[in-house]
Design a protein around this motif. Sequence first.
Motif, PDB file in Angstrom:
ATOM      1  N   LEU A 184      10.381  72.799  46.654  1.00  0.00           N
ATOM      2  CA  LEU A 184      10.238  74.237  46.863  1.00  0.00           C
ATOM      3  C   LEU A 184       8.859  74.570  47.416  1.00  0.00           C
ATOM      4  O   LEU A 184       7.849  74.000  47.009  1.00  0.00           O
ATOM      5  N   SER A 185       8.832  75.494  48.364  1.00  0.00           N
ATOM      6  CA  SER A 185       7.584  75.938  48.980  1.00  0.00           C
ATOM      7  C   SER A 185       7.705  77.415  49.294  1.00  0.00           C
ATOM      8  O   SER A 185       8.060  77.806  50.416  1.00  0.00           O
ATOM      9  N   PRO A 186       7.439  78.290  48.320  1.00  0.00           N
ATOM     10  CA  PRO A 186       7.642  79.734  48.488  1.00  0.00           C
ATOM     11  C   PRO A 186       6.907  80.315  49.682  1.00  0.00           C
ATOM     12  O   PRO A 186       7.387  81.257  50.316  1.00  0.00           O
ATOM     13  N   ASN A 188       6.478  78.991  52.553  1.00  0.00           N
ATOM     14  CA  ASN A 188       7.184  78.656  53.790  1.00  0.00           C
ATOM     15  C   ASN A 188       8.647  79.054  53.647  1.00  0.00           C
ATOM     16  O   ASN A 188       9.519  78.221  53.422  1.00  0.00           O
ATOM     17  N   ASP A 189       8.909  80.344  53.782  1.00  0.00           N
ATOM     18  CA  ASP A 189      10.229  80.882  53.483  1.00  0.00           C
ATOM     19  C   ASP A 189      11.283  80.537  54.531  1.00  0.00           C
ATOM     20  O   ASP A 189      12.474  80.736  54.307  1.00  0.00           O
ATOM     21  N   LYS A 190      10.874  80.013  55.678  1.00  0.00           N
ATOM     22  CA  LYS A 190      11.826  79.657  56.740  1.00  0.00           C
ATOM     23  C   LYS A 190      12.193  78.168  56.712  1.00  0.00           C
ATOM     24  O   LYS A 190      12.967  77.715  57.550  1.00  0.00           O
ATOM     25  N   ILE A 191      11.636  77.443  55.751  1.00  0.00           N
ATOM     26  CA  ILE A 191      11.839  75.995  55.694  1.00  0.00           C
ATOM     27  C   ILE A 191      12.431  75.592  54.346  1.00  0.00           C
ATOM     28  O   ILE A 191      11.982  76.051  53.293  1.00  0.00           O
ATOM     29  N   LYS A 192      13.434  74.735  54.406  1.00  0.00           N
ATOM     30  CA  LYS A 192      13.955  74.092  53.206  1.00  0.00           C
ATOM     31  C   LYS A 192      13.717  72.595  53.352  1.00  0.00           C
ATOM     32  O   LYS A 192      14.034  72.006  54.387  1.00  0.00           O
ATOM     33  N   LEU A 193      13.178  71.996  52.305  1.00  0.00           N
ATOM     34  CA  LEU A 193      12.789  70.592  52.365  1.00  0.00           C
ATOM     35  C   LEU A 193      13.475  69.823  51.247  1.00  0.00           C
ATOM     36  O   LEU A 193      13.352  70.175  50.073  1.00  0.00           O
ATOM     37  N   PHE A 194      14.226  68.783  51.617  1.00  0.00           N
ATOM     38  CA  PHE A 194      14.956  67.985  50.642  1.00  0.00           C
ATOM     39  C   PHE A 194      14.565  66.512  50.779  1.00  0.00           C
ATOM     40  O   PHE A 194      14.544  65.966  51.890  1.00  0.00           O
ATOM     41  N   ARG A 195      14.276  65.879  49.652  1.00  0.00           N
ATOM     42  CA  ARG A 195      13.913  64.457  49.650  1.00  0.00           C
ATOM     43  C   ARG A 195      15.063  63.630  49.101  1.00  0.00           C
ATOM     44  O   ARG A 195      15.587  63.907  48.024  1.00  0.00           O
ATOM     45  N   LEU A 196      15.470  62.610  49.853  1.00  0.00           N
ATOM     46  CA  LEU A 196      16.456  61.659  49.376  1.00  0.00           C
ATOM     47  C   LEU A 196      15.723  60.627  48.526  1.00  0.00           C
ATOM     48  O   LEU A 196      14.773  59.996  48.988  1.00  0.00           O
ATOM     49  N   SER A 215       0.880  71.398  58.517  1.00  0.00           N
ATOM     50  CA  SER A 215       1.856  71.465  59.607  1.00  0.00           C
ATOM     51  C   SER A 215       3.044  72.332  59.221  1.00  0.00           C
ATOM     52  O   SER A 215       3.589  73.070  60.052  1.00  0.00           O
ATOM     53  N   LEU A 216       3.474  72.268  57.968  1.00  0.00           N
ATOM     54  CA  LEU A 216       4.608  73.074  57.519  1.00  0.00           C
ATOM     55  C   LEU A 216       4.297  74.566  57.636  1.00  0.00           C
ATOM     56  O   LEU A 216       5.170  75.362  57.990  1.00  0.00           O
ATOM     57  N   GLU A 217       3.052  74.944  57.355  1.00  0.00           N
ATOM     58  CA  GLU A 217       2.669  76.351  57.494  1.00  0.00           C
ATOM     59  C   GLU A 217       2.765  76.792  58.949  1.00  0.00           C
ATOM     60  O   GLU A 217       3.236  77.888  59.250  1.00  0.00           O
ATOM     61  N   GLY A 218       2.313  75.906  59.852  1.00  0.00           N
ATOM     62  CA  GLY A 218       2.398  76.230  61.273  1.00  0.00           C
ATOM     63  C   GLY A 218       3.837  76.305  61.754  1.00  0.00           C
ATOM     64  O   GLY A 218       4.190  77.177  62.560  1.00  0.00           O
ATOM     65  N   ILE A 219       4.669  75.401  61.262  1.00  0.00           N
ATOM     66  CA  ILE A 219       6.088  75.409  61.633  1.00  0.00           C
ATOM     67  C   ILE A 219       6.761  76.676  61.124  1.00  0.00           C
ATOM     68  O   ILE A 219       7.589  77.278  61.813  1.00  0.00           O
TER      69      ILE A 219
END
Length: 290
Positions: A184-186, A188-196, A215-219
Amino acid sequence: MQIIVNNWKVEPSLNGLVHRETGEIRRLGEFHFIMLETLVNHAGEVVSRDFLMSEVWKNRVVGNNSLLTAVYALRVALGDDGRVQEIIKTIPKKGYLLNKDFVVLLPDEPLSASQPLTQPDPEPVADVTDAPPASAPAPRNKHRLIVLAALLLLIGCGLIWLIYPGGQNSAPLATSRLSIKEELSPQNDKIKLFRLHRTGVNTSGAVLSSHIAESLEGINMLLTAHKATLTIYYYGAVQKMSVILLVQNQCGKEYQLLMEIRSWQQDVKKLGQLIHKETERTLNEMPACS
């Protein structure tokens, strides 16, 4: 007429490939599938780069690496080797050739009474490992997310056995399970990140969000400007990071890409820059909403 390439059935209804023996489905990006159809239509012939660019992207303005990326994606999807090039051959200074020995044409199979007329639409799984297109599942559509997660688990299992082919570092099949954990990264509301994550394997040092936070903030800012979303599935190991990017724009258009970044720990900043670059390129290549 059924088109089979290296035991993979070309399935237009899925915009992808279906393995004739295992039933595995590999969805391709829109342009990758068009390129595959173009190469199949000219199997055994050398197709120039200019012709492929014209047929696949029409009048769209695309990056210089788009063609190389698409070819690489198809090789990965078809089980080809970029060095040996048994299926898709690079013809220096001329273009590409699809080896017709790997192409089989079969008559359509008649539908049986027990065969369903329609099947669930599996989520596309793209196609590459050098650079990418991708797409995010609509959060409102829970069924599609479940289908995608299941498909990604299967892909992840295959990637893991490639990463751990045997020896002391490979866990027994009976005790090894793959699970998905959301990071979870509140902010970065446009990104969902899942780890296998595979049980029995310590991957605490391969948590992507901690390595590419900047980089995630920029994305996220980029996605906000384009009114788009990004979902990232990844599996990190010591030697390489496997990443699936799923990009979705405001009108629901989706692109997908699989990347494998070797020796990623040597420069994690470049890893974040690569994901940012490919997300931006994908957004720029996606057609505008009608």
